[in-house]
Design an enzyme around this catalytic site. Structure first.
Site, mmCIF file in Angstrom:
data_model
loop_
_atom_site.group_PDB
_atom_site.id
_atom_site.type_symbol
_atom_site.label_atom_id
_atom_site.label_comp_id
_atom_site.label_asym_id
_atom_site.label_seq_id
_atom_site.Cartn_x
_atom_site.Cartn_y
_atom_site.Cartn_z
ATOM 1 C CG ASP A 25 35.882 -72.456 17.227
ATOM 2 O OD1 ASP A 25 36.798 -72.477 18.068
ATOM 3 O OD2 ASP A 25 35.451 -73.483 16.646
ATOM 4 C CG MET A 74 35.611 -71.332 11.638
ATOM 5 S SD MET A 74 35.561 -72.146 13.237
ATOM 6 C CE MET A 74 37.304 -72.310 13.628
ATOM 7 C CG MET A 116 38.932 -81.485 13.402
ATOM 8 S SD MET A 116 40.565 -80.877 13.842
ATOM 9 C CE MET A 116 40.108 -79.520 14.941
ATOM 10 C CG HIS A 118 33.082 -76.715 14.823
ATOM 11 N ND1 HIS A 118 34.216 -75.955 15.075
ATOM 12 C CD2 HIS A 118 32.785 -76.517 13.508
ATOM 13 C CE1 HIS A 118 34.588 -75.343 13.961
ATOM 14 N NE2 HIS A 118 33.754 -75.669 13.004
ATOM 15 C CG MET A 148 35.871 -78.050 11.594
ATOM 16 S SD MET A 148 37.146 -77.716 12.805
ATOM 17 C CE MET A 148 36.414 -78.491 14.236
ATOM 18 C CB SER A 207 37.204 -76.074 22.350
ATOM 19 O OG SER A 207 37.779 -77.092 21.549
ATOM 20 C CG ASP A 216 36.583 -78.228 17.958
ATOM 21 O OD1 ASP A 216 35.902 -77.505 17.211
ATOM 22 O OD2 ASP A 216 37.074 -77.824 19.040
ATOM 23 C CG HIS A 262 33.218 -75.934 20.498
ATOM 24 N ND1 HIS A 262 32.247 -75.330 19.724
ATOM 25 C CD2 HIS A 262 34.267 -76.148 19.671
ATOM 26 C CE1 HIS A 262 32.698 -75.181 18.488
ATOM 27 N NE2 HIS A 262 33.927 -75.673 18.417
HETATM 28 C C1 DX5 Z 1 39.753 -75.190 15.658
HETATM 29 C C2 DX5 Z 1 38.572 -75.584 16.500
HETATM 30 C C3 DX5 Z 1 38.455 -74.843 17.765
HETATM 31 C C4 DX5 Z 1 39.634 -74.966 18.689
HETATM 32 C C5 DX5 Z 1 39.841 -73.604 19.284
HETATM 33 O O1 DX5 Z 1 39.651 -75.737 14.410
HETATM 34 O O2 DX5 Z 1 37.363 -75.396 15.793
HETATM 35 O O3 DX5 Z 1 37.250 -75.094 18.454
HETATM 36 O O4 DX5 Z 1 39.501 -75.906 19.700
HETATM 37 O O5 DX5 Z 1 41.013 -73.643 19.946
HETATM 38 P P1 DX5 Z 1 41.700 -72.397 20.637
HETATM 39 O O6 DX5 Z 1 40.716 -71.790 21.599
HETATM 40 O O7 DX5 Z 1 42.868 -73.018 21.288
HETATM 41 O O8 DX5 Z 1 42.053 -71.426 19.524
HETATM 42 ZN ZN ZN Z 2 35.465 -75.534 16.955
#
Ligand code: DX5
Ligand code: ZN
Length: 221
Positions: free
Chosen positions: A178, A140, A40, A69, A71, A11, A38, A36
Site C-alpha cells: 500500500d 506500507m 483515519m 484499512h 489507521m 483505494s 482507508d 480498499h
Molecule cells: C495511505 C493509504 C493508502 C492510499 C494509497 O495512508 O493507506 O491506501 O490510498 O494511495 P496511493 O496509491 O495514492 O499512494
Molecule cells: Zn491503505
C-alpha cells in the site's frame, strides 16, 4: 479464504467523495473485485478520512469485497461496527495494538478476514509471532495518512523477506502492498512477491479510471 492471486485493489481515498457511487461503479465495471477503504482518525495518522457510516453506504452500492484499512488508535473499540458496516477484510496496525493476538482472534470470530499492517519503519520481527494467524499482511510502502506519496524503495526488501518467510512456513497469508504503486513501481513490487496492489492516485488521480486500472493490471498479471 482470500484468493492468492495478483490483484489491483483500488483505494477510494483518491476517488471523488462527492461522487463515490459513480466511481465505484466505474472501477467495478473495469474489473475490480476488491475495494480498499482507508479509515483515519487524526491520531494514529495526521489526517482524517471517513468512518463506519461511509463504509456502510459504500457496502450498499456494491457487492465487491471491502478491504478496510484501519489507521486508528484503539481499533478494538470498533471491530464489530466495521463488521456490521460490511467490511470483509479488516486490517489493523501492529503499531496500534497492544494485544494483537486478541484483536486478530476477535476479527476472525466476527467472521472477517484478519489483516495486520506494518509501517515503513517497523521491522518484520514485530509480526513474526502473529503471522500464522493472519489472512493478510499489509506492507506500507509510504508513511500512512495520505494518497499520492512516493514509494519508499526499501519496502521491496521487506516484501522479499516476508514472501520468503511465508513460503518457508507454508502459510496462505496474502501480501498486500500500500502506497506509491503506479506504472513505474508495480512490476518490481510484483517481482518482490506481493499479491494485492493497493492503488489510489494511480487509479483515480487523472479521471481515466478504467484505463488506469487495466494498464496497472497488465503489469502485475
Ligand atoms: C495511505 C493509504 C493508502 C492510499 C494509497 O495512508 O493507506 O491506501 O490510498 O494511495 P496511493 O496509491 O495514492 O499512494
Ligand atoms: Zn491503505
Amino acid at each position: 479464504m482470500l484468493a492468492k492471486e495478483s490483484l489491483v485493489v483500488p483505494s477510494l481515498l483518491s476517488a471523488n467523495f462527492a461522487n463515490l457511487e459513480r466511481d465505484i461503479k466505474r472501477i467495478e465495471s473495469a474489473g475490480a473485485t476488491i475495494l480498499h477503504l482507508d479509515v483515519m482518525d487524526g491520531h494514529f495518522v495526521p489526517n482524517i478520512s471517513f468512518g463506519t457510516n461511509v463504509v456502510k453506504a459504500i457496502n450498499a452500492t456494491t457487492d465487491v469485497i471491502l478491504d478496510t484499512h484501519l489507521m486508528i488508535e484503539n481499533p478494538d473499540h470498533f471491530l464489530e461496527q466495521f463488521r456490521d458496516a460490511g467490511s470483509d477484510i479488516l486490517t489493523v496496525h501492529v503499531e496500534a495494538c497492544t494485544h494483537l493476538y486478541r484483536t486478530i482472534t476477535r476479527i476472525k470470530d466476527l467472521g472477517m478476514n484478519a489483516g495486520v499492517s506494518i509501517n515503513p519503519a517497523t521491522s518484520l520481527n514485530t509480526i513474526e509471532e502473529i503471522l500464522p494467524f493472519t489472512d493478510l499482511i499489509l506492507v506500507m510502502s509510504v508513511n500512512p495518512g495520505f494518497g499520492g506519496q512516493k514509494f519508499i524503495e526499501s519496502s521491496l526488501q521487506k516484501i522479499i523477506s516476508l514472501s520468503k518467510i511465508i513460503k518457508e512456513k507454508n502459510l496462505t497469508t496474502i501480501i498486500e502492498v500500500d502506497g506509491g504503486i503506479d506504472l513505474s513501481t508495480a512490476k518490481e513490487v510484483k517481482d518482490a512477491g506481493a499479491h494485492y496492489f493497493v492503488a489510489g492516485n494511480a487509479i483515480f488521480g487523472n479521471g481515466n479510471i478504467e484505463n488506469n486500472y487495466s494498464l496497472l493490471t497488465s503489469l502485475i498479471k
